[in-house]
Scaffold this active site. Sequence first.
Site, PDB file in Angstrom:
ATOM      1  N   ARG A   1      -1.948  -0.761   5.757  1.00  0.00           N
ATOM      2  CA  ARG A   1      -3.276  -1.176   5.280  1.00  0.00           C
ATOM      3  C   ARG A   1      -3.219  -2.446   4.444  1.00  0.00           C
ATOM      4  O   ARG A   1      -4.169  -3.219   4.413  1.00  0.00           O
ATOM      5  CB  ARG A   1      -3.919  -0.056   4.451  1.00  0.00           C
ATOM      6  CG  ARG A   1      -4.655   0.974   5.242  1.00  0.00           C
ATOM      7  CD  ARG A   1      -5.216   2.008   4.291  1.00  0.00           C
ATOM      8  NE  ARG A   1      -4.171   2.534   3.411  1.00  0.00           N
ATOM      9  CZ  ARG A   1      -4.409   3.252   2.312  1.00  0.00           C
ATOM     10  NH1 ARG A   1      -5.636   3.501   1.949  1.00  0.00           N
ATOM     11  NH2 ARG A   1      -3.413   3.695   1.576  1.00  0.00           N
TER      12      ARG A   1
ATOM     13  N   CYS B   1       0.861  -1.188   0.000  1.00  0.00           N
ATOM     14  CA  CYS B   1       0.000   0.000   0.000  1.00  0.00           C
ATOM     15  C   CYS B   1       0.892   1.231   0.000  1.00  0.00           C
ATOM     16  O   CYS B   1       1.885   1.269  -0.713  1.00  0.00           O
ATOM     17  CB  CYS B   1      -0.965  -0.016   1.182  1.00  0.00           C
ATOM     18  SG  CYS B   1      -0.147  -0.170   2.782  1.00  0.00           S
TER      19      CYS B   1
END
Lengths: 412, 311
Positions: free
Chosen positions: B266, B261
Site C-alpha cells: 500500500r 506500510c
Amino acid sequence: MSDTTLGGGVLRDAVPASLAFSRSDALRLLGGTLVIVAVVVGAYLLHDADGYGAKSSISLLLGAALGITFARGRFCFFCILRDWIEKRDSTGMYAILAALAVGGIGYAVVFGAFLPNSFSGRLPPDAHIGPVSWVLVAAGGAFGIGMALSGACISGHLYRLGEGYSRAPVALLGSVVGFGLGFFTWQSVYLSTLTNAPVVWLPAMLGYGGSLALHLALLTIIAVALLRLLPALTAEMPERLTPVRLFNLVFRQRWGPLVTGAIVGIIGMIAYFRVEPLGVTSQIGSIARTTLDNAGLLADRLNGLDGFAGCATQVVQTITENGWLIGGLVVGSFAVSLIANRFQPSSLTLKSGVTALGGGILMGWGSMLALGCTVGTLMSGISAFALSGWVFAAAGIGGVWLGIRLGLHRWG
Amino acid sequence: MSRIKWFVSLILLLALTLLTASAFAQDAAPEVLVTADWLEQNLEDPNVRIIEVSVNPGVFERGHIPGAVNFVWHTDFVNPLERDVVSAERFQELLRGAGVNDDTTVILYGDSNNWFAAWGAWIFNLYGFEDVRLLDGGRVKWEADGRPLSTDSATFEAGSVTIGEADDELRALKPEVLSIVEGETLASLIDIRSPAEYNGEIFAPEGVQELAIRAGHIPGALNVPWGQNVNEDGTFKSLEELQVLYGGLGVDGSQPIVTYCRIGERAALTWFVLHELLGYDVALYDGSWTEWGNSVGVPVENPAGTVWGGQ
C-alpha cells in the site's frame, strides 16, 4: 391419480391436468406472487444498499430461482438417490445428470474467458476444485449417511424448509454444530493429509475440450446405464392449453427431470460467472466459525483453510452473498409451495427431531471437511471438472446406500 | 498589407506561439496519470497496454476494462519463494507475454483505490520501464462512471521489451532505513498505516493474520494514512492539495523520503503521489512493518506501549 409430467415421465406427486382452480387456489397464487414480488423488490433495494450491491442482489435472485426449481422439480439429492436405490426408479437421476451436463458446458464456456490457457499451472478463480484424499472419502461417506438419517441433504433441507418440513430447521441447526466439529478435525487432518493431497483439475491435463468431452461421455454412460430403471412413459392426453391446465403444469405437476436439471445447470453457470460457484454451506459454516470465534474456542487461523477454494467460511458479522442465496432459496421454495398448496407444516416427534439433528451434524462435519456439500462440492465441483467432485459424489452415494441398507431413513 | 491584416497576423502568430509553448510544457510534465476519458478513447490504440492489478481474486475475470490483461500481485510481482520483488527475467517474460514493447504505454489500474496497481507502477519504475501510468480513480471510478467492462480474454503477439537491472534508488532496504533512524542519512520516513497501527494500539488491522510481534512504528516516522492522498471517488487529490498536505508536515521534497506500510504494497500509493506526481526523491521500504516489527535489535517507537502476548 394419473402419472404425467411436463416431460412426459412417470412421477409421483402428479395430479390430473384438469384439476379445477378454486377460490383458495386464487388466494394462494396471490400470496405466492406477492412473496416473489417482495424478493424482486428486496433485490432491487439490496443493489444500492451500503455494503451490499450487485453481487448480493444477484445472489438473492439466483437463490430464489434455485428454490423455485428445487421445489417444483423435487430436486432433492436424497429423494432422488432413495428412488434409485430403494425403489429402482432412476427418473430423478436424470435431473442430476442434466444439471451436470449443462453445468459442465457452462463452466467450459466461462473458463475459456476466465483462464484461456488451462495449462498455465493456475486454477480458475474461486472454482470448487479441492484436494483428493481419504479425508474427502470419509467426509462424503459421512455426508451420505447424514442425508439418509435426516431425510435430505443440506440444500434439500433448505428448500423443504420453505415447504414447512419440520425436520429441516433441526437438521440445519445440526449442520452448524457439525461444521463446528469439522473445524477441529480440520486442524489435525490438514497437516497429516491435506497438505500433500493432490488437487486434480482435469483441464490442466486434457484442456477444456478434452475435459468436456470426457465429462459428457461419463454422464452419457451413466445415463445409458440408468435407462433400464426408467419407468414406462405414459401418453399424455391431447388437450387445449387453458390457463388452468398451464397452472397445473407449472405449479401442480412435478417439473420434468431434464427441464429441472437444465435450469439448475444454467443457474450454476450464471452464479459462477457473476458471483461465485453455487454452494449452500458457506454461510452456515461462517455462522459456526463466528460463534466459535466469539466464544474464543477456535484458533484464529485454521491451517491452510483459506488457501483452498470451495465453500469458504469466514468470521463475519454480516450476511454474506451466500447468505442471500440461501435466504432466496428458502423464500423462493416457500412462494411456489404456497401456490402449489404444498406448504404443509409437519409436526416433529422426538425421534424425527433427534435423527434430523444427528444427520445434520454428520452433514455439517462432512461438508466442512469436503469444503462443500452436494451443491458446492458435487455439482459445482464436477461442473468445474474437478476430480474432488466425482470422489465426493461416489463417497456420498456410498453413504446413502449404506444408510438405506441399514434402514436409517426409516428411523425418523 | 493593410494595418489591420498585419495586426491580425501578429495576433495569430502570438496565439500560435503560446499554444506551442503550452503543448511543450505539457509534454515536459511527467505523464503518469490518465483519466478514464482518455483511456476510453485510447482503448483501441495498439501501443497502449492496459494491465489490471487487483487485490481480490476473481475481480478481473468477471469483467475488466476491454483489452486489459491480468497481473496477479502475489505471484506476478513478487518472488513467491523468497521475500523479494519479481526477478528481472521473470518480469520480462511476463511483459513480453502481455505484448509489451520498450515503447509501449502501460496503463495500470485495480480495485481498492489502485493500491496494488500503484505497487505495480513502482515495480515498473524499479525496472526502469519508460512509460507506465495509473488510471486515476482505478477500477472503482471506471465502474461508478458506468463505463464498459468486458470478459474477453485479450491475447497479444509476444512483445520485445528488455528489462534490465533494478534501480536501487527507488527501493529502501532495512540497513538504509536504520541509517535514517540513527541520523546518518537525512531523510523523512512516512508511515501510511492507520493511526491505531502507528500508535501501537493494534498489531495489525482486524481480520489480518500476518503479524509483527512488536507494535508501533519506526522512530521518527510521520503518520500520513494512505487515504489522505485521494478524494472520495478514488481519484488523487490535486497537486496543490497534496503539496499543502505534505508541506504542512515538513515534507516538501527538499530531502529524500522513504514510505512504508505493513507488508510493503500500500505504501506504493504514497510513493506514487510523492515521486510520480510531486516529483520528489522517494524510495519504498517494501520490507515495511512486517520486517521492521519482527527484526531483532532495531529501535521502535510504541506510544501505546502494547506488549505482545505471545499468541
